[in-house]
Motif scaffolding. Structure first.
Motif, PDB file in Angstrom:
ATOM      1  N   GLY A 175       0.822  -1.211   0.000  1.00 27.34           N
ATOM      2  CA  GLY A 175       0.000   0.000   0.000  1.00 27.34           C
ATOM      3  C   GLY A 175       0.851   1.253   0.000  1.00 27.34           C
ATOM      4  O   GLY A 175       0.600   2.200  -0.752  1.00 27.34           O
ATOM      5  N   THR A 176       1.885   1.254   0.837  1.00 29.18           N
ATOM      6  CA  THR A 176       2.795   2.400   0.894  1.00 29.18           C
ATOM      7  C   THR A 176       3.571   2.541  -0.400  1.00 29.18           C
ATOM      8  O   THR A 176       3.719   3.649  -0.948  1.00 29.18           O
ATOM      9  N   HIS A 177       4.057   1.427  -0.915  1.00 34.32           N
ATOM     10  CA  HIS A 177       4.839   1.410  -2.150  1.00 34.32           C
ATOM     11  C   HIS A 177       4.046   1.992  -3.328  1.00 34.32           C
ATOM     12  O   HIS A 177       4.529   2.873  -4.050  1.00 34.32           O
ATOM     13  N   ASN A 224       2.001   8.185   8.005  1.00 36.47           N
ATOM     14  CA  ASN A 224       0.766   7.490   8.362  1.00 36.47           C
ATOM     15  C   ASN A 224       0.913   5.975   8.260  1.00 36.47           C
ATOM     16  O   ASN A 224       0.287   5.238   9.020  1.00 36.47           O
ATOM     17  N   SER A 225       1.761   5.527   7.367  1.00 34.66           N
ATOM     18  CA  SER A 225       2.043   4.101   7.297  1.00 34.66           C
ATOM     19  C   SER A 225       2.771   3.631   8.559  1.00 34.66           C
ATOM     20  O   SER A 225       2.472   2.553   9.100  1.00 34.66           O
ATOM     21  N   SER A 254       6.909  -0.673   6.488  1.00 29.17           N
ATOM     22  CA  SER A 254       6.468   0.645   6.011  1.00 29.17           C
ATOM     23  C   SER A 254       7.617   1.420   5.384  1.00 29.17           C
ATOM     24  O   SER A 254       7.457   2.044   4.326  1.00 29.17           O
ATOM     25  N   TYR A 255       8.765   1.387   6.042  1.00 24.88           N
ATOM     26  CA  TYR A 255       9.943   2.058   5.485  1.00 24.88           C
ATOM     27  C   TYR A 255      10.315   1.471   4.118  1.00 24.88           C
ATOM     28  O   TYR A 255      10.654   2.198   3.177  1.00 24.88           O
ATOM     29  N   VAL A 291      -5.228   9.379   3.757  1.00 27.57           N
ATOM     30  CA  VAL A 291      -4.082   8.553   3.370  1.00 27.57           C
ATOM     31  C   VAL A 291      -4.186   7.170   3.999  1.00 27.57           C
ATOM     32  O   VAL A 291      -3.918   6.150   3.342  1.00 27.57           O
ATOM     33  N   ILE A 292      -4.596   7.113   5.267  1.00 28.36           N
ATOM     34  CA  ILE A 292      -4.748   5.819   5.941  1.00 28.36           C
ATOM     35  C   ILE A 292      -5.774   4.951   5.217  1.00 28.36           C
ATOM     36  O   ILE A 292      -5.562   3.757   4.994  1.00 28.36           O
ATOM     37  N   ARG A 293      -6.890   5.560   4.822  1.00 28.82           N
ATOM     38  CA  ARG A 293      -7.905   4.804   4.081  1.00 28.82           C
ATOM     39  C   ARG A 293      -7.356   4.326   2.733  1.00 28.82           C
ATOM     40  O   ARG A 293      -7.633   3.198   2.306  1.00 28.82           O
TER      41      ARG A 293
END
Length: 454
Positions: free
Chosen positions: A72-74, A95-96, A151-152, A238-240
């Motif tokens: 999701g973050t990527h 947020n991630s 997340s990182y 962003v979280i959603r």
């Protein structure tokens, strides 16, 4: 000549992102091989290897639901980076990290508490269940650090900085080997822990990832560009968005691992030695699996960047060209596995009976993995384009409704034993890759994903 230059440029860009990712992932493969080799040389190797197979898959089956936060973050960061919206890249990372920290603490507590029931559920032998429960307990203690690192990773992958992942992976996994050597065998004054020591060593090493990635983000070049530590806020949009992308991938990961966990359990019905041989074979296959994931990281970055920049044709070209490169790799390894299985298995264990049991199934797996690269790489490309649900459905159908029942049917019902159970593997992989490939060939494979202010 005019067409060769662009193609060569494609390959250079693919390899520039993929090779560091492969190097980082390969260090995980090396640790997996070394861990298994250490455990395979314990006096209780047959029980410990069988327990390790259950412990590894059970641990990942529980945490993989949340480890897809990297995807999701990527995907979001790759799109934003392609749009040159660097502040939003930093906001996405913040947020991630918040999600990972919260969930990591909860999952660690639940996993550690239920370690024994999980092991009892999937082990048909009491001694195997005991070893597996100890391994699961120690592995879960490091879940918060692991998820923050996830997340990182998603962030660094999205901005094409896979070398950071490579450096961290090399150091972290070297520490993992050192810690495991100390705790598995009881060196440097420590007590001998056996398989439990492998779990503890992995947990201690995983904390380094967190500190390394955080130190990189504190460098002025990153702080000034992405401003993530200057603009800390909980952004529910962003979280959603992260969750909408991650949940289908999470479900897919869980179903994959549950399917393989059931597969390992089926081989346990055939026999404890057969279950140990299955674990040895799966560990060997990490030689091809993890580098394929590295090519998947590259294609997800390149497709995401180009979709974000509105270059749809380039996104599709990168998908196909990355799949070609990855297939060459799996073809070479597949030939090695088919021709020299006993020598490959010697990296895992020196137990002659386990090697003899595993030889025919490694040949089957070597044939199956030739087709694996197309499925993995193009699935990542489809995910970058918003087709997470399609990829998830394809995986669930082929894993749980093809691999699992056919392995039981061939191995147990028809009585073909371990070879029969593993014969279901190429059927599953070829079918899955064919479904993914046909979707990528279609004209509607990319669409807008749910990103804020897309």
């Amino acid at each position: 000549m005019n067409t060769l230059l662009p193609i060569n440029n494609f390959y250079k860009k693919i390899l520039r992102i993929a090779l560091p990712a492969i190097a980082g992932l390969s260090t995980q493969m090396v640790v997996s091989l070394v861990d298994t080799a250490m455990v395979g040389r314990l006096s209780e190797a047959t029980y410990a290897l069988a327990a390790m197979g259950i412990g590894v898959l059970a641990t990942w089956a529980l945490i993989s639901f949340f480890s897809s936060l990297a995807t999701g973050t990527h995907v979001i960061v790759a799109r934003r980076f392609g749009q040159k919206d660097y502040v939003e890249c930093g906001n996405t990372l913040n947020n991630s990290l918040f999600i990972s920290l919260t969930i990591g603490i909860i999952v660690a507590a639940i996993g550690a508490f239920f370690a024994k029931p999980i092991a009892d559920l999937f082990a048909s032998d009491d001694e195997v269940a005991f070893y597996a429960s100890e391994y699961i307990f120690y592995r879960f203690l490091g879940i918060p650090f692991f998820l923050i690192s996830v997340s990182y990773r998603g962030f660094y992958f999205g901005i094409s900085k896979t070398k950071i992942f490579m450096i961290s992976g090399i150091i972290t996994n070297l520490l993992n080997i050192v810690f495991n050597y100390i705790f598995i065998f009881g060196n440097l004054g420590m007590s001998r822990m056996g398989l439990a020591g492998a779990g503890l060593g992995s947990t201690l090493a995983s904390s380094f990832d967190f500190f390394f990635y955080t130190a990189i983000m504190l460098l002025p070049s990153y702080r000034n560009r992405f401003q993530n530590f200057r603009r800390i806020k909980i952004d529910f949009d962003v979280i959603r968005s992260i969750w909408k992308i991650s949940i289908p991938v999470s479900l897919q990961n869980v179903f994959i691992l549950i399917g393989f966990l059931i597969f390992v359990a089926i081989t346990g019905i055939i026999g404890t030695q057969e279950q140990a041989a299955t674990q040895a074979t799966i560990s060997t296959l990490f030689i091809s699996f993890l580098p394929c994931f590295g090519f998947g990281i590259a294609v997800q970055t390149l497709v995401g960047n180009n979709l974000g920049a509105g270059k749809l044709n380039l996104a599709k070209i990168y998908g196909f060209e990355t799949a070609k490169v990855a297939t060459i790799y799996t073809l070479i390894l597949g030939i090695i596995f088919i021709l020299f299985p006993q020598y490959v298995l010697l990296m895992i264990t020196n137990d002659t009976s386990i090697i003899q049991t595993a030889k025919p199934v490694l040949r089957i797996a070597g044939f199956a993995q030739i087709f694996y690269a197309v499925g993995v790489v193009l699935a990542n490309a489809l995910q970058a384009a918003g087709k997470m649900l399609f990829v998830m459905k394809a995986e669930v159908i082929t894993n749980l409704f093809v691999l699992v029942p056919l392995s039981y049917l061939f191995g147990v019902v028809f009585g073909y034993g371990l070879t029969g159970a593993w014969f279901a593997m190429p059927i599953y992989i070829i079918l899955y890759s064919a479904i993914i490939f046909s979707k990528f060939l279609s004209k509607d494979w990319y669409e807008k994903i749910p990103l804020k202010s897309q």
